[in-house]
Design a protein around this motif. Structure first.
Motif, short mmCIF file in Angstrom:
data_model
loop_
_atom_site.label_atom_id
_atom_site.label_comp_id
_atom_site.label_asym_id
_atom_site.label_seq_id
_atom_site.Cartn_x
_atom_site.Cartn_y
_atom_site.Cartn_z
N PRO A 1 0.82 -1.10 0.19
CA PRO A 1 0.04 0.18 -0.09
C PRO A 1 0.62 1.25 -0.17
N MET A 2 1.79 1.38 0.86
CA MET A 2 2.68 2.48 0.81
C MET A 2 4.11 2.32 1.32
N THR B 1 7.77 0.01 5.13
CA THR B 1 6.66 -0.13 4.34
C THR B 1 5.31 -0.46 4.98
N LEU B 2 4.11 0.00 4.52
CA LEU B 2 2.92 -0.55 5.02
C LEU B 2 2.41 -1.44 4.44
N GLU B 3 2.28 -2.79 5.00
CA GLU B 3 2.00 -3.75 4.10
C GLU B 3 0.58 -4.50 4.41
N SER B 4 0.00 -4.78 3.58
CA SER B 4 -1.26 -5.43 3.70
C SER B 4 -1.54 -6.20 4.93
N GLU B 5 -0.69 -6.99 5.05
CA GLU B 5 -0.64 -8.13 6.22
C GLU B 5 -0.06 -7.42 7.53
N VAL B 6 -0.69 -7.26 8.43
CA VAL B 6 -0.22 -6.69 9.75
C VAL B 6 1.10 -7.11 10.10
N TRP C 1 -13.47 -2.46 11.08
CA TRP C 1 -13.07 -1.43 9.99
C TRP C 1 -14.34 -0.83 9.51
N GLU C 2 -15.06 -2.09 9.15
CA GLU C 2 -16.49 -1.76 8.21
C GLU C 2 -17.24 -0.84 8.94
N ALA D 1 -4.96 1.42 9.05
CA ALA D 1 -5.94 0.65 9.15
C ALA D 1 -6.61 0.31 7.79
N ALA D 2 -7.03 1.16 6.79
CA ALA D 2 -7.08 1.02 5.29
C ALA D 2 -6.26 0.17 4.91
N GLY D 3 -4.84 0.40 5.16
CA GLY D 3 -3.75 -0.43 4.34
C GLY D 3 -3.77 -1.70 4.73
N HIS D 4 -4.56 -2.06 5.82
CA HIS D 4 -4.35 -3.41 6.46
C HIS D 4 -5.92 -4.26 6.10
#
Length: 472
Positions: free
Chosen positions: A86-87, A98-103, A129-130, A203-206
């Motif tokens: 993500p970033m 890095t901000l990874e999808s997996e925490v 999140w939702e 949180a969006a990244g994850h």
């Protein structure tokens, strides 16, 4: 209510139009530019075949938006593309955080202390999140549907980013990752609630990710236009509205414009007290932006940056904090925080074969006309030596140029007003999106929940109009 006019066809204006059309209202949208979409637009700004997102380019809240989800834009041609990472946030030692999808992949880059605190900080937001997105995208001055989740989120979110980052993290790597995300708030890190955007972005990244739209930001606008057209709505482009008297009759009018533009066009249809209220609404800083046509990808020192569509440049928490503070209080910073997007790495439609596109921006004082090109490119070269050598062409935009292209970006303010806690609680309208005239509504980023490509300002304005006029 049978008819509505909407002035401005940005994501909020189009979302409002579709929401009203779904309720059986005859909708007419009037757009000043030839291309609809507001800041969600794409064009050949440099060389032929190079497609640049003129405004926004990466959409963490677009894919998560309750409004966009409800409108099922994927059925109208919108396709989200997720980067591998993500970033990325490069550092001066040649590495990146890095901000990874997996925490866990993100936490593996932290010290044990910082990993534990990151998990404690983000865990509740990720799990809820939702529900949280559904609540915080509907504005703050309302009873949340999920009060417990919002309460857990709100405690750290209300803290200044500088305080929270130093309280929880010992290592500069974790602090830098947090600071780059907090910079999306476009307010000083000493302000209350400057941590909120950081929590949302992390949180969006994850969860739902930081995607781009295949074919460019214009794909979001096209999907909304397609949905509006199939419902019988009308879109008129190349029409500049300067007065309500120049519009056909309608039961209500919604503005996807700045509050100032709405006041100018409406004139005496709005009360003097309300128009004076608008003049006291504080704008946010401006931005200086450059679009690049590249011979090859940006030569990042750390190749991990080539996995991300979004790269944050600013080194440490302290450096980014200074940049945010300076822009907000009217000063230029020669080592600004720079946000870079490189969408062609995951979307081959953006450039000719083997070539690439990117854009970069930094924050500047509201209305600044200074050329920040050298400062931006020095920051990129700091982490990608040889960057200037791969540039084929560039197109720079100062705050005035952005405002001429899109009146909703007047003097470079991309947030529709300062996103401070006070600014979010006291947007210039009355009870959300209402004005002093029961037939006029503001539907732009100058209303809750504020800036970003998510359509929720338009959705909430249309919902308010439907509720107010349901018996008419």
């Amino acid at each position: 209510m049978r008819s509505a006019n909407i002035i401005g066809s940005g994501p909020n204006g189009l979302t409002a139009a579709v929401t009203l059309a779904l309720a059986g209202v005859q909708v007419s949208v009037f757009e000043r530019n030839v291309q609809p979409g507001g800041a969600a637009a794409t064009g050949e700004l440099t060389l032929p075949g190079f497609l640049h997102d003129i405004g926004s380019s990466v959409f963490p809240l677009g894919i998560a938006s309750p409004a966009f989800r409800a409108l099922q834009l994927e059925e109208c041609g919108l396709e989200w593309l997720q980067p591998g990472t993500p970033m990325a946030h490069p550092l001066d030692d040649g590495s990146s955080i890095t901000l990874e999808s997996e925490v866990e992949s993100t936490l593996s880059q932290f010290s044990a202390h910082d990993a534990r605190n990151y998990r404690l900080l983000l865990g509740p937001t990720i799990r809820a999140w939702e529900d949280l997105v559904d609540d915080f995208t509907r504005g703050l001055l309302r009873v949340p549907k999920h009060p417990v989740a919002m309460g857990v989120f709100g405690i750290p979110a209300l803290l200044p980013a500088q305080v929270l980052a130093r309280l929880l993290f010992r290592d500069e790597r974790a602090r830098a990752l947090f600071a780059g995300c907090a910079a999306h708030s476009v307010i000083p890190f000493t302000k209350a609630s400057s941590s909120a955007v950081a929590l949302v972005m992390l949180a969006a990244g994850h969860t739902t990710g930081w995607p781009i739209a295949r074919g460019g930001a214009v794909s979001i606008s096209r999907a909304l236009v397609n949905r509006l057209t199939e419902l019988g709505g009308k879109l008129y482009t190349g029409v500049e509205v300067t007065s309500l008297t120049g519009l056909p009759y309608s039961d209500i009018t919604l503005f996807d414009t700045s509050a100032e533009s709405m006041a100018s066009i409406s004139g005496d249809a709005l009360s003097l007290a309300f128009r004076q209220r608008i003049t006291h609404f504080r704008p946010g800083p401006g931005i200086f932006k450059i679009d690049y046509a590249l011979r090859e990808p940006i030569p990042w020192r750390d190749l991990a940056c080539l996995q991300a569509a979004t790269v944050h440049l600013g080194g440490t928490l302290a450096e980014i904090a200074r940049s945010e503070h300076d822009a907000f209080y009217g000063r230029h910073n020669e080592r600004p925080f720079v946000l870079v997007t490189q969408p062609s790495l995951i979307d081959s439609t953006r450039a000719p074969l083997g070539r690439h596109t990117a854009w970069a921006y930094c924050q500047v004082p509201y209305g600044s006309e200074r050329d920040m090109s050298a400062s931006i490119e020095t920051q990129i070269e700091r982490f990608a030596p040889g960057f200037r050598d791969v540039v084929l062409d560039r197109c720079a935009w100062n705050t005035r140029a952005l405002g001429r292209w899109n009146l909703n970006l007047a003097k470079g303010d991309i947030s529709g007003g300062a996103m401070t806690l006070k600014g979010m609680l006291a947007r210039p309208t009355i009870r959300g999106h209402r004005t002093s005239n029961a037939r006029i509504y503001l539907a732009s980023a100058s209303t809750p929940p504020g800036g970003g490509v998510h359509g929720m300002c338009g959705y909430l304005a249309a919902s308010a109009a439907l509720a107010d006029h349901r018996q008419h």
